[in-house]
Scaffold this motif. Structure first.
Motif, PDB file in Angstrom:
ATOM      1  N   THR A 108      -1.773  -5.808   0.040  1.00 48.73           N
ATOM      2  CA  THR A 108      -1.639  -5.464   1.461  1.00 48.73           C
ATOM      3  C   THR A 108      -0.286  -4.842   1.760  1.00 48.73           C
ATOM      4  N   GLU A 109       0.786  -5.427   1.180  1.00 46.86           N
ATOM      5  CA  GLU A 109       2.118  -4.870   1.379  1.00 46.86           C
ATOM      6  C   GLU A 109       2.232  -3.462   0.809  1.00 46.86           C
ATOM      7  N   LYS A 111      -0.123  -1.282   0.431  1.00 46.75           N
ATOM      8  CA  LYS A 111      -0.861  -0.337   1.269  1.00 46.75           C
ATOM      9  C   LYS A 111      -0.043  -0.010   2.534  1.00 46.75           C
ATOM     10  N   ALA A 112       0.593  -1.053   3.105  1.00 47.03           N
ATOM     11  CA  ALA A 112       1.400  -0.823   4.299  1.00 47.03           C
ATOM     12  C   ALA A 112       2.577   0.102   3.990  1.00 47.03           C
ATOM     13  N   ASP A 115       1.299   3.573   3.628  1.00 45.94           N
ATOM     14  CA  ASP A 115       0.986   4.148   4.942  1.00 45.94           C
ATOM     15  C   ASP A 115       2.261   4.586   5.668  1.00 45.94           C
ATOM     16  N   ARG A 116       3.330   3.758   5.568  1.00 45.47           N
ATOM     17  CA  ARG A 116       4.595   4.126   6.214  1.00 45.47           C
ATOM     18  C   ARG A 116       5.178   5.393   5.601  1.00 45.47           C
ATOM     19  N   SER A 119       3.223   8.324   6.732  1.00 51.25           N
ATOM     20  CA  SER A 119       3.536   8.645   8.127  1.00 51.25           C
ATOM     21  C   SER A 119       4.868   9.376   8.231  1.00 51.25           C
TER      22      SER A 119
END
Length: 350
Positions: A108-109, A111-112, A115-116, A119
């Motif tokens: 999960t980390e 993927k986050a 994503d950051r 972005s």
């Protein structure tokens, strides 16, 4: 990413250990089940009352009881092993579950973080596009205001930007050259100062050659042509030096309360109207060499380790009457001595 890979590897290892523990527990379950079945089948033959009524004697009863005890002990051992295997299997299962949870959290980390990063990349690309569009628009407006083509305005703007870059580079190069020149100048000055201090230190060290007993005066040599006698400043120089009597020696000092040998003669002749450098060798070079038979009040006396100017390590001011005044060495004060106490090597007239 590294944390995710580590967590996944730990989960895989924990699951393998859990599977191994489950396999071991299954083996204990089979052994335990077989023992219970065998015990049940043999139970009629091990009953104490039946043995007493159907078998030949007391020995048969004892043998039957021993067999019953052995089976009971084996059952206890298998039961203990089963419980231990079950506990180990539970722990391994818990570790595997925890490792799977850790791997999921790391995923999960990751993927986050991805994503950051995506972005941020998207924002940077959009910002670059916006700046480029703004520049294109400004060039077009500039072309319209100056009544020229957009292509020409673009070339002009590019030339202006290139000129600015070149000017900045030239300024940076000039600053670097100036800094290098300043550093070279400082290094040269430091080297010169270090050389001067080294010579003065050698001069100070050689002053320890001062004798503890008077030395005999050498036979007079053939007199040289007599140079002009010291001017009226000689008496002023002697008076200045005598005013410092009793003040301590300090290496590289030139007053007002402490002195080294060349510092005293420099300031004394300064009072007499002549400049001398603060270095005994330089004082000899700047003066007129004379023979020791020609010395007069105000002349400089020198001591040399090799009989030449290069070996000079001490200087004093001749007062007349066979006496001189000097700052001798560390631990001593400005004093007056006779030529017979420590006879100089050479002399010069300022």
């Amino acid at each position: 990413m590294w944390h995710l890979e580590t967590a996944q590897a730990a989960a895989t290892k924990a699951e393998a250990e859990s599977a191994k523990a489950e396999q071991k527990l299954s083996g204990h379950k089979v052994a335990y089940t077989d023992l219970i079945a065998n015990t049940y089948e043999e139970q009629p033959q091990l009953h104490a009352l039946s043995a007493l009524t159907t078998q030949a004697g007391v020995q048969d009863v004892i043998d039957a009881a021993s067999t019953t005890y052995q089976l009971s002990t084996a059952m206890d051992d298998i039961q203990v092993g089963y419980k231990k295997a079950a506990a180990a299997a539970d722990k391994a299962s818990d570790r595997a579950e925890a490792a799977r949870a850790e791997a999921a959290a790391r995923a999960t980390e990751a993927k986050a973080a991805h994503d950051r990063a995506q972005s941020a990349a998207d924002y940077a690309a959009a910002e670059a596009s916006r700046v480029d569009q703004q520049r294109t628009r400004m060039v077009a407006e500039l072309a319209q205001l100056q009544n020229i083509s957009v292509d020409l305005a673009s070339r002009r703007q590019a030339a202006i930007e290139e000129a600015r870059r070149e000017a900045a580079a030239a300024a940076a190069a000039k600053a670097a050259q100036a800094a290098q020149a300043a550093a070279d100048k400082a290094a040269a000055a430091a080297a010169a100062e270090a050389a001067k201090k080294a010579a003065q230190q050698a001069e100070q060290a050689d002053q320890n050659d001062e004798p503890s007993a008077p030395a005999p005066e050498p036979a007079p040599s053939q007199p040289d042509p007599t140079p002009p006698a010291p001017g009226g400043g000689a008496q002023a120089a002697i008076a200045y030096a005598k005013a410092q009597l009793g003040e301590p020696y300090l290496w590289a000092a030139d007053g007002p309360d402490s002195w080294d040998c060349s510092g005293l003669t420099m300031k004394a002749w300064g009072a007499g109207g002549k400049y001398l450098p603060h270095y005994s060798v330089a004082q000899y070079d700047q003066s007129t060499p004379i023979s020791l038979s020609q010395i007069a009040p105000g002349d400089l006396l020198f001591w040399s380790s090799n009989g030449r100017a290069s070996g000079i390590h001490h200087v004093a001011l001749y007062m007349g009457g066979g006496q001189y005044i000097h700052a001798p060495r560390a631990g001593k004060n400005v004093e007056i001595k006779s030529l017979s106490y420590w006879y100089p090597t050479m002399a010069a007239r300022p």
